[in-house]
Design an enzyme around this catalytic site. Structure first.
Site, mmCIF file in Angstrom:
data_model
loop_
_atom_site.group_PDB
_atom_site.id
_atom_site.type_symbol
_atom_site.label_atom_id
_atom_site.label_comp_id
_atom_site.label_asym_id
_atom_site.label_seq_id
_atom_site.Cartn_x
_atom_site.Cartn_y
_atom_site.Cartn_z
ATOM 1 N N LYS A 55 1.143 -0.824 -0.002
ATOM 2 C CA LYS A 55 -0.006 -0.352 0.164
ATOM 3 C C LYS A 55 0.409 1.560 -0.159
ATOM 4 O O LYS A 55 0.790 1.669 -0.633
ATOM 5 C CB LYS A 55 -0.798 -0.319 0.774
ATOM 6 C CG LYS A 55 -1.500 -1.618 1.398
ATOM 7 C CD LYS A 55 -2.682 -1.014 2.629
ATOM 8 C CE LYS A 55 -2.371 -1.297 3.681
ATOM 9 N NZ LYS A 55 -1.534 -2.618 3.899
ATOM 10 N N THR A 56 1.643 1.427 1.026
ATOM 11 C CA THR A 56 2.845 2.429 0.892
ATOM 12 C C THR A 56 3.592 2.778 -0.766
ATOM 13 O O THR A 56 3.542 3.777 -1.252
ATOM 14 C CB THR A 56 4.011 2.330 2.222
ATOM 15 O OG1 THR A 56 3.426 1.968 3.205
ATOM 16 C CG2 THR A 56 4.651 3.673 2.028
ATOM 17 N N ARG A 111 6.669 -8.399 1.401
ATOM 18 C CA ARG A 111 7.391 -7.579 2.810
ATOM 19 C C ARG A 111 8.075 -9.168 3.090
ATOM 20 O O ARG A 111 9.112 -9.556 3.496
ATOM 21 C CB ARG A 111 6.446 -7.389 3.637
ATOM 22 C CG ARG A 111 7.645 -7.048 4.969
ATOM 23 C CD ARG A 111 7.156 -5.460 6.151
ATOM 24 N NE ARG A 111 6.809 -4.789 5.663
ATOM 25 C CZ ARG A 111 5.835 -4.291 5.469
ATOM 26 N NH1 ARG A 111 4.522 -4.630 6.164
ATOM 27 N NH2 ARG A 111 5.829 -2.729 4.876
ATOM 28 N N ASP A 140 -1.607 6.279 5.916
ATOM 29 C CA ASP A 140 -2.288 5.214 6.385
ATOM 30 C C ASP A 140 -2.683 4.814 7.633
ATOM 31 O O ASP A 140 -2.680 6.081 9.068
ATOM 32 C CB ASP A 140 0.016 4.551 7.106
ATOM 33 C CG ASP A 140 -0.276 3.274 7.014
ATOM 34 O OD1 ASP A 140 -1.226 3.000 6.514
ATOM 35 O OD2 ASP A 140 1.180 1.985 6.922
ATOM 36 N N THR A 171 -6.518 -1.404 6.754
ATOM 37 C CA THR A 171 -6.011 -2.951 7.012
ATOM 38 C C THR A 171 -7.782 -3.461 6.239
ATOM 39 O O THR A 171 -7.622 -4.801 5.733
ATOM 40 C CB THR A 171 -5.418 -3.819 8.036
ATOM 41 O OG1 THR A 171 -6.115 -3.225 9.058
ATOM 42 C CG2 THR A 171 -4.510 -3.907 8.199
#
Ligand code: ATP
Length: 361
Positions: A78-79, A231, A123, A172
């Protein structure tokens, strides 16, 4: 780490090799591994295609892009996507998070210092305070905020014009957002977990950037244990690289990847020690359940919340454990994964078969 000593869930989640939240080391290397434009961004085909259209159209109109809401589990990009949106629009980006904005004044200060066209990445937008959230409604819709000066009956609202900006909110769970906030986003994208083939591409790309020699089978081995999350794939790659440097000649193939991840106790399906402890207790001590969460937690020597929030979501997603009104129940896949025989098939005994190497090393 010693799971028996774990008391804090957040710490437990952050310290896990297969945890999806960013740890300190991730933050340091992630900047180098982030794709810089939509072309470099792997997977999420639908989101990419739709976002590409939104951004191209805005560019063609010479306008600021619509506000974008990105939902999805931690570590799915997302970032990264918010930075890509800014790069594709040739705009600067400001990054902040819901918990950092506790007062409406905090938000007013950020909004009033934005440049025209700037991307504001927020965020964990669902964790913003209520007054800030209400201020955001007006800012998103009318590019204006009312700054309240003074208190009580003498308080006055001074309108403040804002330059047009693009808000990229990340959460989320989009369901946690109040509908008035959700409705103000022009484009909403839900990010899915990645397929193993996509994660293989992530691993290859990161290996190249980190100057690690890896063959396709080595990348597939890491991808298969990465729980659908880039990640985690990047983190496992770094640990495998360490192992390859110390124990071999630095090159990564299937055997090296499997041997390294065995050392780190991440098995062939991406389960770590805590996940397996929960499954083993459920199968060996409770015959596959149903068993209550608290009892299960005591059996593995963990807090209830750690079992529920750290271990269970992935076990449920993998179809290894089911949460039922009567308690936690193991699925046939759980018995198969741990190479155990369900009681009815083993004549009342569990653990009929010998333990096979789960790590595939
Ligand atoms: N589609 C992708 N292709 C290649 N690498 C990716 C992709 N998505 C994410 N990554 C990598 O995964 C890492 C984590 O991504 P990112 O920080 O964007 O996740 P996030 O969803 O914002 O996580 P969080 O919710 O914890 O903030 C980054 O290093 C990024 O390079």
């Amino acid at each position: 780490m010693n799971w028996d000593d774990t008391t804090d869930d957040a710490a437990a989640a952050a310290e896990r090799l297969v945890g999806a939240s960013a740890d300190g080391e991730d933050q340091a290397v992630e900047a180098a591994l982030r794709p810089k434009d939509l072309g470099e961004f792997i997977g999420q085909e639908k989101v990419r295609e739709q976002l590409d259209l939104v951004l191209r159209a805005a560019r063609a109109r010479g306008a600021t892009a619509d506000h974008v809401l990105l939902s999805g589990a931690p570590g799915l990009g997302k970032t990264t996507l918010s930075m890509i949106i800014a790069a594709e629009m040739g705009a600067p980006i400001r990054i902040t998070s819901g918990p950092a904005i506790q007062h409406a004044g905090d938000l007013a200060a950020i909004l009033s210092s934005l440049q025209e066209g700037e991307v504001l990445f927020l965020d964990e937008i669902h964790r913003m305070s209520r007054p800030a959230e209400e201020m955001l409604y007006m800012a998103m819709e009318d590019f204006r905020v009312d700054v309240i000066v003074g208190k009580g009956p003498g308080a006055t609202a001074i309108p403040l014009e804002l330059p047009p900006f693009t808000l990229v909110g990340a959460t989320t769970r989009a369901g946690l957002l109040p509908p008035p906030l959700r409705d103000r986003f022009g484009f909403t994208a839900h990010m899915e977990f990645y397929e193993p083939a996509e994660l293989e591409r992530v691993v290859h790309r990161s290996a190249q950037l980190l100057d690690v020699e890896i063959d396709p089978a080595g990348a597939a081995e890491i991808a298969g244990r990465s729980r659908g999350t880039p990640r985690i794939a990047n983190r496992l790659l770094r640990r495998v690289r360490d192992y390859a440097q110390v124990k071999a000649d630095g090159r990564v193939d299937r055997e090296i990847a499997a041997a390294a991840l065995k050392v780190y106790e991440v098995d062939g399906r991406g389960l770590d020690r805590l996940d397996r402890a929960v499954l083993e207790a459920l199968l060996k001590l409770f015959g596959g359940g149903p068993v209550g969460l608290s009892t299960l937690a005591v059996a593995v020597g963990e807090e209830r919340e750690t079992v529920e929030e750290v271990a269970e979501p992935f076990l449920v997603r993998e179809g290894l454990l089911a949460r039922t009104p009567r308690g936690r129940v193991a699925t046939p896949a759980a018995w198969a994964h741990l190479n155990l025989t369900p009681p009815q098939q083993a004549g009342g005994r569990t653990g009929g078969k010998g333990q096979q190497d789960l790590f595939g090393a």
